[in-house]
Design a protein around this motif. Structure first.
Motif, PDB file in Angstrom:
ATOM      1  N   GLY A  25       0.797  -1.223   0.000  1.00 53.74           N
ATOM      2  CA  GLY A  25       0.000   0.000   0.000  1.00 53.74           C
ATOM      3  C   GLY A  25       0.828   1.270   0.000  1.00 53.74           C
ATOM      4  O   GLY A  25       0.288   2.367   0.138  1.00 53.74           O
ATOM      5  N   GLU A  26       2.145   1.143  -0.176  1.00 50.54           N
ATOM      6  CA  GLU A  26       3.021   2.305  -0.224  1.00 50.54           C
ATOM      7  C   GLU A  26       3.060   2.864  -1.634  1.00 50.54           C
ATOM      8  O   GLU A  26       3.167   2.118  -2.601  1.00 50.54           O
ATOM      9  N   GLN A  27       2.986   4.191  -1.720  1.00 53.14           N
ATOM     10  CA  GLN A  27       3.077   4.832  -3.030  1.00 53.14           C
ATOM     11  C   GLN A  27       4.515   4.747  -3.519  1.00 53.14           C
ATOM     12  O   GLN A  27       5.441   5.121  -2.812  1.00 53.14           O
ATOM     13  N   ILE A  28       4.694   4.234  -4.757  1.00 50.69           N
ATOM     14  CA  ILE A  28       6.041   4.072  -5.300  1.00 50.69           C
ATOM     15  C   ILE A  28       6.303   4.933  -6.529  1.00 50.69           C
ATOM     16  O   ILE A  28       7.445   5.266  -6.825  1.00 50.69           O
ATOM     17  N   TYR A  29       5.275   5.266  -7.277  1.00 57.62           N
ATOM     18  CA  TYR A  29       5.396   6.070  -8.495  1.00 57.62           C
ATOM     19  C   TYR A  29       4.105   6.840  -8.728  1.00 57.62           C
ATOM     20  O   TYR A  29       3.103   6.644  -8.040  1.00 57.62           O
ATOM     21  N   PHE A  30       4.144   7.675  -9.773  1.00 56.49           N
ATOM     22  CA  PHE A  30       2.955   8.307 -10.352  1.00 56.49           C
ATOM     23  C   PHE A  30       2.942   7.957 -11.827  1.00 56.49           C
ATOM     24  O   PHE A  30       3.996   7.867 -12.454  1.00 56.49           O
ATOM     25  N   VAL A  31       1.753   7.799 -12.405  1.00 50.04           N
ATOM     26  CA  VAL A  31       1.612   7.659 -13.850  1.00 50.04           C
ATOM     27  C   VAL A  31       0.865   8.894 -14.344  1.00 50.04           C
ATOM     28  O   VAL A  31      -0.021   9.420 -13.657  1.00 50.04           O
ATOM     29  N   GLN A  32       1.236   9.377 -15.531  1.00 52.47           N
ATOM     30  CA  GLN A  32       0.610  10.580 -16.062  1.00 52.47           C
ATOM     31  C   GLN A  32       0.696  10.604 -17.576  1.00 52.47           C
ATOM     32  O   GLN A  32       1.720  10.236 -18.162  1.00 52.47           O
ATOM     33  N   ARG A  33      -0.383  11.042 -18.210  1.00 54.97           N
ATOM     34  CA  ARG A  33      -0.361  11.354 -19.637  1.00 54.97           C
ATOM     35  C   ARG A  33       0.130  12.781 -19.745  1.00 54.97           C
ATOM     36  O   ARG A  33      -0.355  13.659 -19.056  1.00 54.97           O
ATOM     37  N   ILE A  34       1.111  13.014 -20.625  1.00 55.20           N
ATOM     38  CA  ILE A  34       1.666  14.360 -20.750  1.00 55.20           C
ATOM     39  C   ILE A  34       1.804  14.754 -22.220  1.00 55.20           C
ATOM     40  O   ILE A  34       1.869  13.910 -23.102  1.00 55.20           O
ATOM     41  N   TYR A  35       1.868  16.057 -22.436  1.00 51.25           N
ATOM     42  CA  TYR A  35       2.127  16.631 -23.755  1.00 51.25           C
ATOM     43  C   TYR A  35       3.366  17.502 -23.653  1.00 51.25           C
ATOM     44  O   TYR A  35       3.585  18.167 -22.633  1.00 51.25           O
ATOM     45  N   ASP A  36       4.166  17.531 -24.707  1.00 54.20           N
ATOM     46  CA  ASP A  36       5.370  18.369 -24.707  1.00 54.20           C
ATOM     47  C   ASP A  36       5.029  19.851 -24.713  1.00 54.20           C
ATOM     48  O   ASP A  36       5.773  20.664 -24.186  1.00 54.20           O
ATOM     49  N   ASN A  37       3.895  20.191 -25.345  1.00 53.11           N
ATOM     50  CA  ASN A  37       3.495  21.599 -25.400  1.00 53.11           C
ATOM     51  C   ASN A  37       2.000  21.700 -25.718  1.00 53.11           C
ATOM     52  O   ASN A  37       1.350  20.709 -26.055  1.00 53.11           O
TER      53      ASN A  37
END
Length: 176
Positions: A25-37
């Protein structure tokens, strides 16, 4: 075996960071959709939000550790994954599509891994006919989100959870 869980929005336009948890149950990462600009984000809206974004895995300090992006060149489409800590690159693409049985593979200079992608069941990462990792996405209609579960065996040639999650997110949401 490691067991990882997280939730992601069903809305493909969302760029909100989502936490990833280990079996304790420990947070190890984040996932995210991203755009360069902003221009890429605007253009992507015209193409069903499936072409100009990246999937990034960030550590708890906010540093990007792995990312996957879609590549278009000379009429061909594939994904490129990059481990930003080791600078290792991976190519994710379909092979054998011309003979009617396309198979999805991850390739590097050191290995080749097959992905058996399933939309309603477990999707498997396979090396030498052995399942080394798998993930499943269960859609929760009430919350408009996917509940993700990922399992990584000790026999996997890559033990980096970020590698698998970024690739799983890209193949689930934007396909090849």
């Amino acid at each position: 075996m490691q067991i990882i869980t997280y939730e992601v929005d069903g809305d493909i336009k969302s760029t909100v960071q989502k936490p990833i948890y280990n079996e304790s149950g420990e947070q190890i990462y984040f996932v995210q959709r991203i755009y360069d600009n902003g221009l890429k984000k605007l253009l992507d809206g015209y193409f069903d939000h499936r072409y100009f974004l990246k999937y990034a895995i960030h550590n708890n300090s906010g540093q990007t550790v792995f990312e996957v992006k879609k590549i278009f060149r000379r009429g061909k489409v594939w994904f490129e994954g990059k481990d930003l800590l080791s600078d290792e690159k991976y190519i994710i693409n379909y092979e054998n599509w011309r003979i009617g049985v396309p198979e999805l593979f991850i390739s590097s200079k050191d290995f080749k891994m097959k992905i058996d992608k399933e939309m309603e069941d477990w999707s498997n990462f396979i090396v030498n006919e052995t399942v080394v990792a798998r993930w499943v996405a269960v859609y929760n209609e009430e919350k408009d989100q996917f509940n993700m579960t990922f399992e990584l065996s000790d026999e996997a040639p890559i033990q980096n959870v970020a590698f698998y999650i970024a690739i799983a997110q890209a193949t689930l949401f934007i396909g090849v």
